[in-house]
Design a protein around this motif. Structure first.
Motif, PDB file in Angstrom:
ATOM      1  N   ASP A  33     -11.137  20.734  32.732  1.00 54.29           N
ATOM      2  CA  ASP A  33     -10.031  21.495  33.326  1.00 54.29           C
ATOM      3  C   ASP A  33      -9.700  22.718  32.473  1.00 54.29           C
ATOM      4  OD1 ASP A  33      -9.901  19.640  35.377  1.00 54.29           O
ATOM      5  OD2 ASP A  33      -8.159  18.586  34.551  1.00 54.29           O
ATOM      6  N   ARG A  34      -9.726  22.555  31.147  1.00 53.56           N
ATOM      7  CA  ARG A  34      -9.484  23.701  30.259  1.00 53.56           C
ATOM      8  C   ARG A  34     -10.561  24.755  30.428  1.00 53.56           C
ATOM      9  NH1 ARG A  34     -10.131  23.346  25.164  1.00 53.56           N
ATOM     10  NH2 ARG A  34     -11.061  21.274  25.004  1.00 53.56           N
ATOM     11  N   ALA A  35     -11.808  24.306  30.545  1.00 53.07           N
ATOM     12  CA  ALA A  35     -12.923  25.244  30.700  1.00 53.07           C
ATOM     13  C   ALA A  35     -12.805  26.031  31.995  1.00 53.07           C
ATOM     14  CB  ALA A  35     -14.250  24.489  30.648  1.00 53.07           C
ATOM     15  N   VAL A  36     -12.502  25.334  33.078  1.00 56.53           N
ATOM     16  CA  VAL A  36     -12.332  26.008  34.377  1.00 56.53           C
ATOM     17  C   VAL A  36     -11.201  27.029  34.292  1.00 56.53           C
ATOM     18  CG1 VAL A  36     -11.620  25.662  36.782  1.00 56.53           C
ATOM     19  CG2 VAL A  36     -13.322  24.142  35.745  1.00 56.53           C
ATOM     20  N   ALA A  37     -10.085  26.626  33.691  1.00 52.97           N
ATOM     21  CA  ALA A  37      -8.933  27.524  33.590  1.00 52.97           C
ATOM     22  C   ALA A  37      -9.245  28.737  32.716  1.00 52.97           C
ATOM     23  CB  ALA A  37      -7.730  26.764  33.031  1.00 52.97           C
ATOM     24  N   ALA A  38      -9.919  28.525  31.596  1.00 52.00           N
ATOM     25  CA  ALA A  38     -10.259  29.649  30.714  1.00 52.00           C
ATOM     26  C   ALA A  38     -11.230  30.596  31.411  1.00 52.00           C
ATOM     27  CB  ALA A  38     -10.844  29.137  29.399  1.00 52.00           C
ATOM     28  N   CYS A  39     -12.197  30.041  32.117  1.00 51.55           N
ATOM     29  CA  CYS A  39     -13.129  30.902  32.858  1.00 51.55           C
ATOM     30  C   CYS A  39     -12.398  31.682  33.946  1.00 51.55           C
ATOM     31  CB  CYS A  39     -14.257  30.061  33.464  1.00 51.55           C
ATOM     32  SG  CYS A  39     -15.542  29.624  32.282  1.00 51.55           S
ATOM     33  N   ARG A  40     -11.530  30.998  34.666  1.00 50.97           N
ATOM     34  CA  ARG A  40     -10.761  31.679  35.714  1.00 50.97           C
ATOM     35  C   ARG A  40      -9.948  32.822  35.100  1.00 50.97           C
ATOM     36  NH1 ARG A  40      -8.658  27.459  38.147  1.00 50.97           N
ATOM     37  NH2 ARG A  40      -6.973  27.297  36.648  1.00 50.97           N
ATOM     38  N   HIS A  41      -9.315  32.545  33.950  1.00 48.23           N
ATOM     39  CA  HIS A  41      -8.518  33.567  33.270  1.00 48.23           C
ATOM     40  C   HIS A  41      -9.392  34.766  32.871  1.00 48.23           C
ATOM     41  CE1 HIS A  41      -5.094  35.068  31.012  1.00 48.23           C
ATOM     42  NE2 HIS A  41      -5.941  35.376  30.054  1.00 48.23           N
ATOM     43  N   ALA A  42     -10.629  34.477  32.499  1.00 50.45           N
ATOM     44  CA  ALA A  42     -11.543  35.548  32.091  1.00 50.45           C
ATOM     45  C   ALA A  42     -12.257  36.185  33.274  1.00 50.45           C
ATOM     46  CB  ALA A  42     -12.571  34.989  31.100  1.00 50.45           C
ATOM     47  N   GLY A  43     -11.987  35.693  34.497  1.00 53.53           N
ATOM     48  CA  GLY A  43     -12.616  36.264  35.682  1.00 53.53           C
ATOM     49  C   GLY A  43     -14.029  35.767  35.920  1.00 53.53           C
ATOM     50  N   LYS A  54     -28.107  35.205  30.804  1.00 54.73           N
ATOM     51  CA  LYS A  54     -28.450  36.383  30.010  1.00 54.73           C
ATOM     52  C   LYS A  54     -27.283  36.905  29.178  1.00 54.73           C
ATOM     53  CE  LYS A  54     -31.727  37.799  33.564  1.00 54.73           C
ATOM     54  NZ  LYS A  54     -31.438  36.739  34.506  1.00 54.73           N
ATOM     55  N   ASP A  55     -26.089  36.412  29.464  1.00 52.47           N
ATOM     56  CA  ASP A  55     -24.921  36.891  28.733  1.00 52.47           C
ATOM     57  C   ASP A  55     -23.874  35.784  28.658  1.00 52.47           C
ATOM     58  OD1 ASP A  55     -23.819  36.788  31.286  1.00 52.47           O
ATOM     59  OD2 ASP A  55     -23.690  38.948  31.518  1.00 52.47           O
ATOM     60  N   ALA A  56     -22.757  36.076  28.018  1.00 58.44           N
ATOM     61  CA  ALA A  56     -21.703  35.067  27.829  1.00 58.44           C
ATOM     62  C   ALA A  56     -21.128  34.581  29.152  1.00 58.44           C
ATOM     63  CB  ALA A  56     -20.598  35.648  26.948  1.00 58.44           C
ATOM     64  N   VAL A  57     -21.015  35.465  30.122  1.00 60.07           N
ATOM     65  CA  VAL A  57     -20.491  35.072  31.435  1.00 60.07           C
ATOM     66  C   VAL A  57     -21.427  34.062  32.090  1.00 60.07           C
ATOM     67  CG1 VAL A  57     -20.007  35.913  33.771  1.00 60.07           C
ATOM     68  CG2 VAL A  57     -19.158  37.177  31.783  1.00 60.07           C
ATOM     69  N   GLY A  58     -22.711  34.360  32.086  1.00 60.77           N
ATOM     70  CA  GLY A  58     -23.693  33.450  32.667  1.00 60.77           C
ATOM     71  C   GLY A  58     -23.738  32.115  31.929  1.00 60.77           C
ATOM     72  N   ARG A  59     -23.632  32.169  30.594  1.00 58.55           N
ATOM     73  CA  ARG A  59     -23.633  30.920  29.810  1.00 58.55           C
ATOM     74  C   ARG A  59     -22.412  30.073  30.134  1.00 58.55           C
ATOM     75  NH1 ARG A  59     -25.775  34.432  26.101  1.00 58.55           N
ATOM     76  NH2 ARG A  59     -23.791  34.859  25.103  1.00 58.55           N
ATOM     77  N   ALA A  60     -21.253  30.697  30.224  1.00 55.14           N
ATOM     78  CA  ALA A  60     -20.026  29.946  30.520  1.00 55.14           C
ATOM     79  C   ALA A  60     -20.086  29.344  31.917  1.00 55.14           C
ATOM     80  CB  ALA A  60     -18.804  30.854  30.370  1.00 55.14           C
ATOM     81  N   GLN A 100     -13.843  31.055  24.101  1.00 54.42           N
ATOM     82  CA  GLN A 100     -14.332  32.249  23.390  1.00 54.42           C
ATOM     83  C   GLN A 100     -14.336  33.454  24.322  1.00 54.42           C
ATOM     84  OE1 GLN A 100     -18.082  30.636  22.032  1.00 54.42           O
ATOM     85  NE2 GLN A 100     -17.320  30.451  19.941  1.00 54.42           N
ATOM     86  N   LEU A 101     -14.790  33.236  25.532  1.00 52.74           N
ATOM     87  CA  LEU A 101     -14.838  34.319  26.518  1.00 52.74           C
ATOM     88  C   LEU A 101     -13.426  34.768  26.891  1.00 52.74           C
ATOM     89  CD1 LEU A 101     -16.793  35.989  28.227  1.00 52.74           C
ATOM     90  CD2 LEU A 101     -16.695  34.186  29.939  1.00 52.74           C
ATOM     91  N   ALA A 102     -12.543  33.811  27.166  1.00 51.58           N
ATOM     92  CA  ALA A 102     -11.169  34.152  27.542  1.00 51.58           C
ATOM     93  C   ALA A 102     -10.436  34.848  26.406  1.00 51.58           C
ATOM     94  CB  ALA A 102     -10.414  32.893  27.967  1.00 51.58           C
ATOM     95  N   ALA A 103     -10.624  34.383  25.189  1.00 52.40           N
ATOM     96  CA  ALA A 103      -9.952  35.005  24.038  1.00 52.40           C
ATOM     97  C   ALA A 103     -10.457  36.427  23.818  1.00 52.40           C
ATOM     98  CB  ALA A 103     -10.150  34.157  22.785  1.00 52.40           C
ATOM     99  N   GLU A 112      -5.942  33.584  20.420  1.00 60.57           N
ATOM    100  CA  GLU A 112      -6.630  33.176  19.173  1.00 60.57           C
ATOM    101  C   GLU A 112      -6.315  31.724  18.840  1.00 60.57           C
ATOM    102  OE1 GLU A 112      -8.101  35.341  16.519  1.00 60.57           O
ATOM    103  OE2 GLU A 112      -8.182  37.101  17.813  1.00 60.57           O
ATOM    104  N   ALA A 113      -5.061  31.320  19.003  1.00 61.37           N
ATOM    105  CA  ALA A 113      -4.674  29.930  18.733  1.00 61.37           C
ATOM    106  C   ALA A 113      -5.363  28.981  19.708  1.00 61.37           C
ATOM    107  CB  ALA A 113      -3.158  29.774  18.817  1.00 61.37           C
ATOM    108  N   ALA A 114      -5.460  29.379  20.972  1.00 60.99           N
ATOM    109  CA  ALA A 114      -6.133  28.549  21.971  1.00 60.99           C
ATOM    110  C   ALA A 114      -7.616  28.420  21.652  1.00 60.99           C
ATOM    111  CB  ALA A 114      -5.922  29.120  23.366  1.00 60.99           C
ATOM    112  N   LEU A 115      -8.218  29.501  21.201  1.00 59.59           N
ATOM    113  CA  LEU A 115      -9.622  29.454  20.813  1.00 59.59           C
ATOM    114  C   LEU A 115      -9.823  28.511  19.622  1.00 59.59           C
ATOM    115  CD1 LEU A 115     -12.577  30.253  20.792  1.00 59.59           C
ATOM    116  CD2 LEU A 115     -11.922  32.356  19.576  1.00 59.59           C
ATOM    117  N   ARG A 116      -8.997  28.644  18.598  1.00 58.77           N
ATOM    118  CA  ARG A 116      -9.110  27.761  17.421  1.00 58.77           C
ATOM    119  C   ARG A 116      -8.938  26.297  17.822  1.00 58.77           C
ATOM    120  NH1 ARG A 116      -6.130  31.784  15.143  1.00 58.77           N
ATOM    121  NH2 ARG A 116      -4.216  30.560  15.248  1.00 58.77           N
TER     122      ARG A 116
END
Length: 162
Positions: A33-43, A54-60, A100-103, A112-116
């Motif tokens: 759920d955190r991963a989905v939310a962070a990805c959504r936040h990062a678009g 090929k890039d961070a977006v594709g990896r995520a 990492q992507l969202a941060a 930064e705190a969420a990433l840590r």
């Protein structure tokens, strides 16, 4: 040993495995759920997944896809503490990648705190899944549970989770 004693002894490991399934499975679903939310936040949507990212977006996006398949497999199999702990570890790693992507996209102290916290949750999930206990060490599982709770809290503070 009586028949009922043997039955109770035989039921013990299955019960323990079921309890561990709930612990690891709950942590895996929370991390997903955190991963989905962070990805959504990062678009980043699941449609961005690539067979060979090929890039961070594709990896995520690919990590999200694989995590969803892993959670589906978890639901369809008998409890196995080692496999269940690995699923929680892998899903926590997916959440760390997404964080990492969202941060990087959001910036700021809350991100930064969420990433840590996501990185810590990933490390503690890896510790709980590894070693000789393979998902059965109560102290490592408790540490991973607490790290996941902190990761959820900081993701919410960063605005990634509702």
């Amino acid at each position: 040993m009586s028949v009922s004693g043997r039955e109770a002894a035989a039921a013990g490991p299955d019960t323990r495995a079921g309890d561990l399934r709930r612990v690891h499975g709950g942590r895996a679903h929370s991390a997903y759920d955190r991963a989905v939310a962070a990805c959504r936040h990062a678009g980043v949507g699941r449609d961005a997944a690539e067979l060979v990212p090929k890039d961070a977006v594709g990896r995520a996006a690919n990590a999200l896809r694989l995590s969803a398949r892993s959670l589906d497999a978890l639901a369809a199999t008998a409890p196995d503490p080692a496999a269940d702990a690995r699923c929680a570890r892998n899903t926590a790693a997916t959440a760390a990648l997404a964080a990492q992507l969202a941060a990087a996209r959001a910036g700021g102290p809350d991100a930064e705190a969420a990433l840590r916290a996501a990185l810590t949750a990933s490390r503690t999930a890896a510790a709980a899944a590894g070693g000789t206990a393979r998902g059965r060490d109560a102290a490592l599982n408790a540490e991973a549970e607490e790290a996941e709770r902190r990761a959820v809290t900081t993701a919410r503070e960063a605005g990634w989770l509702d």
